[in-house]
Design a protein around this motif. Sequence first.
Motif: not given
Length: 426
Positions: A194-202, A262-265
């Motif tokens: 399970s590999f998770l990241v935080f994103s702000d759309g960019e 689509v922005e992925y936040r």
Amino acid sequence: MKVLVIGSGGREHALVWKLRQSHRVTKIYCAPGNGGIADEAECLAADIKSLDSLISVALQVQPDLTVIGPELPLTLGVVDEFARRGWPVFGPTKAAARLESSKSFAKTFMQRHRIPTPRYAICNSLDEVRAALPHFHTPIVVKADGLAAGKGVVIARNKEEAASVASEMLSGKMLGESGERVVLEEYLQGDELSFLVFSDGERVAPLVAAQDYKRFGDGDTGPNTGGMGAYSTRNIIDDKMRDWLIAHIARPVVTGMKAEGVEYRGVLYCGLMMTARGPMVLEFNCRFGDPETQPMLMRLESDLVEALEASVEGRVSEGDFRWSPDASVCVVMASGGYPGTFEAGKRIMGLEHATQIEGVKVFHAGTNKREGTYYTSGGRVLGVTARAADLQTAVKRVYEAASAIGFEGAHYRRDIGGRPLKQGIA
Ligand code: AMP
Ligand code: GLY
């Protein structure tokens, strides 16, 4: 600041527990919460299937930040609704959450953006299934297109079984609307990650990786569940692999979504199979994992609020997280009968003793509290979690704690964290 957490599982208990450690947080609410969360946050009744219900909770408590735990409110568009009202909320919009809510969307998206994933066929009818089956070797993985709370994936041993499972899904009998389209997929072997990241759309910032134990029984036997345990260590993957996963999976997802408008936040959970051909994506989730969040947050040393805000405010960076080199492990204690039907209302004993063990935190999932006593109220009841300098000690502590706890019918796996120890890679 006031923070509202939506959800009622072990994952949400871990979020509440970590958020409480932030000096910036003055008040935590959880809707609807559970017996253990109620000791650490003010719980409010809510129906997570209803946007109106969640909006009315937010109107009542006026949070400075809302964190959504489960996928359902995200796929219903809770983030869109909150954002429209100008309320700060952590998570992806309904359009971005399609990466989890539609497997066919996720598969075609990965193909468009050359993200490694097993070969597949999308089928809308049994005729399409029959036409696709000759192109697959056995076993064959049959997946319902929509959300199915961990019950939408069947590994069929042969083509007859694959056709019969697909037929049940397509008829709507097995999973309702979620199964009205199915995805057939090539079966892969390897370790899951399970590999998770935080994103702000960019931008993206990785969290520490974890391994989930999805099967019910020791040695990965029995049916799939929501997750029976998880562990995280500093060398579960090395830096080179982490950078590869960012460059070839996490970042292409975020930039690909952006290119499609689509922005992925929020948090992006990449469910991977580490195969001999390299890592491949089995699924995306648009939320934190449960139970992975429990051991992951046990290792987080920096302020979770800061990282959540960086995503909401569009300034995510790797420096948002500081992690302990310690190992952590979570063992899920489930009700007898889970993942099938189970009885609730069993009295839980031994919690006090368990929590006195060094490095141990017991996260509650399906529990409630009446007159100072905790009772079972769900399939997954507790996530007993321990942290220590090495995995072996964490495992010893977690099982000492689990064995101190009892309720009628309790089941837990005895081999969580055992595989890396056996392989000498812990
Ligand atoms: P998913 O919801 O797609 O992650 O599937 C749930 C679980 O089914 C995964 O965590 C794996 O254990 C198993 N699984 C899914 N897809 C595959 C595949 N292509 N090959 C082998 N196992 C799979
Ligand atoms: N533990 C798997 C999940 O959260 O989907």
